[in-house]
Design a protein around this motif. Structure first.
Motif, short mmCIF file in Angstrom:
data_model
loop_
_atom_site.label_atom_id
_atom_site.label_comp_id
_atom_site.label_asym_id
_atom_site.label_seq_id
_atom_site.Cartn_x
_atom_site.Cartn_y
_atom_site.Cartn_z
N LYS A 134 0.46 8.76 2.86
CA LYS A 134 -0.54 9.29 1.93
C LYS A 134 -1.12 10.56 2.54
O LYS A 134 -1.64 10.56 3.65
CB LYS A 134 -1.64 8.27 1.66
CG LYS A 134 -2.60 8.71 0.58
CD LYS A 134 -3.38 7.53 0.08
CE LYS A 134 -4.46 7.90 -0.90
NZ LYS A 134 -4.05 8.54 -2.10
N VAL A 135 -0.97 11.67 1.81
CA VAL A 135 -1.49 12.96 2.24
C VAL A 135 -2.38 13.47 1.11
O VAL A 135 -1.88 13.71 0.00
CB VAL A 135 -0.35 13.97 2.53
CG1 VAL A 135 -0.90 15.32 2.91
CG2 VAL A 135 0.60 13.42 3.58
N ALA A 136 -3.67 13.57 1.39
CA ALA A 136 -4.65 13.90 0.36
C ALA A 136 -4.52 12.85 -0.74
O ALA A 136 -4.59 11.66 -0.45
CB ALA A 136 -4.46 15.32 -0.15
N ARG A 137 -4.26 13.29 -1.96
CA ARG A 137 -4.15 12.29 -3.05
C ARG A 137 -2.71 11.93 -3.35
O ARG A 137 -2.44 11.17 -4.28
CB ARG A 137 -4.85 12.80 -4.29
CG ARG A 137 -4.21 14.03 -4.88
CD ARG A 137 -4.99 14.47 -6.11
NE ARG A 137 -4.21 15.41 -6.87
CZ ARG A 137 -4.68 16.48 -7.44
NH1 ARG A 137 -5.96 16.76 -7.33
NH2 ARG A 137 -3.90 17.28 -8.13
N TRP A 138 -1.78 12.47 -2.61
CA TRP A 138 -0.36 12.23 -2.86
C TRP A 138 0.24 11.26 -1.85
O TRP A 138 -0.17 11.21 -0.70
CB TRP A 138 0.43 13.53 -2.82
CG TRP A 138 0.06 14.48 -3.90
CD1 TRP A 138 0.23 14.32 -5.24
CD2 TRP A 138 -0.56 15.75 -3.74
NE1 TRP A 138 -0.24 15.41 -5.93
CE2 TRP A 138 -0.73 16.31 -5.02
CE3 TRP A 138 -0.98 16.49 -2.64
CZ2 TRP A 138 -1.30 17.55 -5.22
CZ3 TRP A 138 -1.56 17.72 -2.85
CH2 TRP A 138 -1.71 18.23 -4.13
N LYS A 139 1.24 10.55 -2.29
CA LYS A 139 2.08 9.75 -1.39
C LYS A 139 3.39 10.51 -1.27
O LYS A 139 4.07 10.75 -2.27
CB LYS A 139 2.31 8.35 -1.95
CG LYS A 139 1.06 7.50 -1.93
CD LYS A 139 1.34 6.10 -2.44
CE LYS A 139 0.06 5.28 -2.41
NZ LYS A 139 0.28 3.95 -2.98
N LEU A 140 3.73 10.92 -0.04
CA LEU A 140 4.89 11.75 0.20
C LEU A 140 5.90 11.06 1.09
O LEU A 140 5.54 10.29 1.99
CB LEU A 140 4.47 13.07 0.86
CG LEU A 140 3.45 13.91 0.12
CD1 LEU A 140 3.04 15.11 0.96
CD2 LEU A 140 3.99 14.35 -1.23
N PHE A 141 7.17 11.36 0.83
CA PHE A 141 8.23 10.89 1.71
C PHE A 141 8.24 11.77 2.95
O PHE A 141 8.16 12.99 2.85
CB PHE A 141 9.59 10.98 1.01
CG PHE A 141 9.76 9.99 -0.11
CD1 PHE A 141 10.15 8.69 0.15
CD2 PHE A 141 9.52 10.36 -1.43
CE1 PHE A 141 10.31 7.78 -0.88
CE2 PHE A 141 9.67 9.45 -2.46
CZ PHE A 141 10.08 8.15 -2.19
N LYS A 142 8.33 11.14 4.11
CA LYS A 142 8.33 11.86 5.38
C LYS A 142 9.43 11.31 6.27
O LYS A 142 9.82 10.15 6.15
CB LYS A 142 6.99 11.67 6.11
CG LYS A 142 5.79 12.15 5.35
CD LYS A 142 5.65 13.62 5.48
CE LYS A 142 4.20 13.96 5.77
NZ LYS A 142 4.03 15.28 6.28
N PHE A 143 9.87 12.14 7.22
CA PHE A 143 10.81 11.69 8.25
C PHE A 143 10.04 10.93 9.32
O PHE A 143 8.90 11.27 9.63
CB PHE A 143 11.48 12.88 8.93
CG PHE A 143 12.59 13.53 8.15
CD1 PHE A 143 13.05 13.02 6.96
CD2 PHE A 143 13.21 14.67 8.63
CE1 PHE A 143 14.08 13.62 6.25
CE2 PHE A 143 14.24 15.27 7.95
CZ PHE A 143 14.69 14.74 6.76
N ASN A 153 9.36 15.14 -3.41
CA ASN A 153 7.92 15.31 -3.15
C ASN A 153 7.33 16.37 -4.07
O ASN A 153 6.23 16.19 -4.61
CB ASN A 153 7.66 15.68 -1.69
CG ASN A 153 7.83 14.49 -0.76
OD1 ASN A 153 7.77 13.34 -1.17
ND2 ASN A 153 8.06 14.77 0.52
N ALA A 154 8.03 17.49 -4.25
CA ALA A 154 7.54 18.56 -5.12
C ALA A 154 7.46 18.09 -6.56
O ALA A 154 6.50 18.41 -7.28
CB ALA A 154 8.44 19.79 -5.00
N MET A 155 8.45 17.33 -7.00
CA MET A 155 8.44 16.81 -8.37
C MET A 155 7.27 15.86 -8.59
O MET A 155 6.59 15.92 -9.62
CB MET A 155 9.76 16.09 -8.69
CG MET A 155 10.92 17.02 -8.90
SD MET A 155 12.53 16.25 -9.22
CE MET A 155 12.22 14.58 -9.61
N MET A 156 7.00 15.00 -7.63
CA MET A 156 5.90 14.05 -7.75
C MET A 156 4.56 14.78 -7.74
O MET A 156 3.66 14.44 -8.51
CB MET A 156 5.95 13.00 -6.63
CG MET A 156 7.11 12.06 -6.80
SD MET A 156 7.16 10.62 -5.67
CE MET A 156 6.63 11.24 -4.12
N ALA A 157 4.42 15.80 -6.89
CA ALA A 157 3.18 16.57 -6.85
C ALA A 157 2.98 17.33 -8.16
O ALA A 157 1.85 17.37 -8.69
CB ALA A 157 3.20 17.54 -5.67
#
Length: 80
Positions: free
Chosen positions: A19-28, A70-74
Protein backbone atom coordinates in the motif's frame (compact mmCIF):
# COMPACT_ATOMS: atom_id res chain seq x y z
CA UNK A 1 19.73 -14.60 -4.50
CA UNK A 2 17.19 -15.08 -7.28
CA UNK A 3 17.93 -18.08 -9.47
CA UNK A 4 18.94 -17.78 -13.11
CA UNK A 5 15.95 -18.15 -15.40
CA UNK A 6 14.44 -16.95 -18.63
CA UNK A 7 10.70 -17.08 -17.96
CA UNK A 8 9.11 -14.06 -16.30
CA UNK A 9 6.35 -16.27 -14.90
CA UNK A 10 8.90 -18.11 -12.77
CA UNK A 11 9.42 -14.87 -10.82
CA UNK A 12 5.79 -14.34 -9.82
CA UNK A 13 6.56 -15.52 -6.28
CA UNK A 14 8.94 -12.51 -6.03
CA UNK A 15 6.04 -10.03 -6.40
CA UNK A 16 4.05 -8.63 -3.50
CA UNK A 17 1.43 -5.93 -3.01
CA UNK A 18 2.32 -2.82 -1.02
CA UNK A 19 0.00 0.00 0.00
CA UNK A 20 1.50 3.29 -1.18
CA UNK A 21 -0.59 6.34 -0.29
CA UNK A 22 -4.10 5.32 -1.29
CA UNK A 23 -3.01 2.75 -3.87
CA UNK A 24 -2.09 -0.90 -3.60
CA UNK A 25 0.82 -1.50 -5.97
CA UNK A 26 2.65 -4.55 -7.19
CA UNK A 27 6.30 -4.43 -6.15
CA UNK A 28 9.39 -6.61 -6.53
CA UNK A 29 10.74 -8.35 -3.45
CA UNK A 30 13.94 -6.83 -2.09
CA UNK A 31 16.12 -9.71 -3.41
CA UNK A 32 14.63 -9.38 -6.90
CA UNK A 33 15.02 -5.60 -6.89
CA UNK A 34 18.65 -5.95 -5.81
CA UNK A 35 19.30 -8.60 -8.46
CA UNK A 36 17.86 -6.38 -11.19
CA UNK A 37 20.05 -3.47 -10.05
CA UNK A 38 23.11 -5.74 -9.96
CA UNK A 39 22.44 -7.01 -13.47
CA UNK A 40 21.90 -3.46 -14.75
CA UNK A 41 25.24 -2.37 -13.28
CA UNK A 42 26.95 -5.36 -14.87
CA UNK A 43 25.25 -4.50 -18.16
CA UNK A 44 26.58 -0.92 -17.96
CA UNK A 45 30.07 -2.38 -17.60
CA UNK A 46 29.34 -4.60 -20.61
CA UNK A 47 30.14 -7.74 -18.63
CA UNK A 48 26.87 -9.69 -18.76
CA UNK A 49 27.09 -13.37 -19.59
CA UNK A 50 24.47 -14.97 -21.85
CA UNK A 51 22.56 -16.44 -18.88
CA UNK A 52 22.51 -13.05 -17.18
CA UNK A 53 21.19 -11.38 -20.33
CA UNK A 54 18.29 -13.84 -20.38
CA UNK A 55 17.70 -13.31 -16.66
CA UNK A 56 17.70 -9.52 -17.02
CA UNK A 57 15.36 -9.74 -20.01
CA UNK A 58 12.90 -11.79 -17.92
CA UNK A 59 13.06 -9.40 -14.97
CA UNK A 60 12.65 -6.36 -17.22
CA UNK A 61 9.64 -7.92 -18.94
CA UNK A 62 8.02 -8.59 -15.59
CA UNK A 63 8.84 -5.03 -14.52
CA UNK A 64 7.13 -3.62 -17.65
CA UNK A 65 4.05 -5.79 -17.06
CA UNK A 66 3.60 -4.77 -13.42
CA UNK A 67 4.43 -1.12 -14.11
CA UNK A 68 1.65 -1.13 -16.71
CA UNK A 69 -0.80 -2.84 -14.34
CA UNK A 70 0.05 -0.37 -11.55
CA UNK A 71 -0.49 2.56 -13.93
CA UNK A 72 -3.83 1.16 -15.08
CA UNK A 73 -5.01 0.69 -11.49
CA UNK A 74 -3.91 4.22 -10.53
CA UNK A 75 -5.63 5.71 -13.58
CA UNK A 76 -8.82 3.81 -12.83
CA UNK A 77 -8.74 5.07 -9.23
CA UNK A 78 -8.31 8.68 -10.43
CA UNK A 79 -11.23 8.35 -12.83
CA UNK A 80 -13.64 7.11 -10.16
Amino acid sequence: MVSILNKPSSLVHEIYIEKVARWKLFKFSEPLQQRMEQLLETKKAEQLMAEEIAELDAIEELDRIFTHINAMMAAQDVNQ
